[in-house]
Motif scaffolding. Structure first.
Motif, PDB file in Angstrom:
ATOM      1  N   ALA A   1      -4.579   2.258  -2.135  1.00 30.00           N
ATOM      2  CA  ALA A   1      -5.018   3.056  -0.737  1.00 30.00           C
ATOM      3  C   ALA A   1      -6.251   4.169  -1.207  1.00 30.00           C
ATOM      4  CB  ALA A   1      -4.020   3.969  -0.180  1.00 30.00           C
TER       5      ALA A   1
ATOM      6  N   SER B   1      -9.896  -0.574   2.897  1.00 31.24           N
ATOM      7  CA  SER B   1      -8.475  -0.672   3.570  1.00 31.24           C
ATOM      8  C   SER B   1      -7.648  -1.522   2.897  1.00 31.24           C
ATOM      9  CB  SER B   1      -8.874  -1.569   5.003  1.00 31.24           C
ATOM     10  OG  SER B   1      -9.350  -2.861   4.806  1.00 31.24           O
ATOM     11  N   TRP B   2      -6.426  -1.528   3.035  1.00 31.67           N
ATOM     12  CA  TRP B   2      -5.394  -2.358   2.407  1.00 31.67           C
ATOM     13  C   TRP B   2      -4.283  -2.738   3.426  1.00 31.67           C
ATOM     14  CZ3 TRP B   2      -0.269  -1.147   1.336  1.00 31.67           C
ATOM     15  CH2 TRP B   2       0.106   0.302   1.493  1.00 31.67           C
TER      16      TRP B   2
ATOM     17  N   PHE C   1      -6.409  -5.767  -0.312  1.00 28.23           N
ATOM     18  CA  PHE C   1      -7.131  -4.484  -0.147  1.00 28.23           C
ATOM     19  C   PHE C   1      -8.575  -5.045  -0.128  1.00 28.23           C
ATOM     20  CE2 PHE C   1      -6.921  -5.173  -4.710  1.00 28.23           C
ATOM     21  CZ  PHE C   1      -8.226  -4.525  -5.336  1.00 28.23           C
TER      22      PHE C   1
END
Length: 168
Positions: free
Chosen positions: A106, A111-112, A125
């Protein structure tokens, strides 16, 4: 706007410690080939965390698939394994020696996420990427605009002068 993948790479492996290192080398070489050198370190770190999670937690087997997808402005790295249990982000206590992998993902990614996928799950991710033409050009050190300084020691102490200027 619909974005089509510009480049795609898939690697299947058994998530064992020796294989994880080999896949990192393969992924690093692929990113170099795509001219995404600035993404090698964060991609390798994030991939290592995801594969370590597969090695540690996935059941019934450690088989997984790593996918890289490079769009114009984004690199997505996804790992699919055959364990349907979804990982959850948690806060590890200071004394714990594990449990920080998803928090690391993170922190390093744009983003993930995690999604169920038929026989298991996909953990992915993204990293921001720019095509080579839009990346900042590397800074080149300036050439000498003057002759370099020379240093000598005399009985009276150090002397410095500009080579060729004849002053000291």
């Amino acid at each position: 706007m619909i974005r089509q993948p510009s480049r795609h790479c898939t690697v299947e492996l058994q998530a064992l410690p020796a294989r994880i290192g080999q896949v990192r080398h393969v992924i690093s070489a692929q990113l170099r080939y795509w001219r995404l050198d600035p993404l090698i370190d964060p991609a390798a770190l994030g991939l290592t965390e995801l594969l370590a999670n597969v090695h540690r937690h996935a059941r019934p087997s450690k088989r997984c698939t790593v996918q890289l997808c490079s769009l114009v402005d984004q690199l997505t790295i996804a790992v699919h394994d055959h364990d349907p249990r979804l990982p959850q982000l948690r806060a590890a206590d200071t004394w714990e020696t594990c449990g920080r992998g998803l928090a690391l993902i993170a922190a390093l990614s744009e983003s993930w996420g995690v999604r169920p996928d038929g026989t298991g799950k996909v953990v992915w991710f993204t990293l921001p990427a720019l095509p080579p033409a839009l990346q900042e050009p590397p800074t080149v050190p300036p050439r000498w605009t003057r002759a370099p300084l020379e240093h000598t020691w005399t009985a009276a102490g150090p002397r410095t002068w500009i080579r060729g200027a004849g002053v000291g």
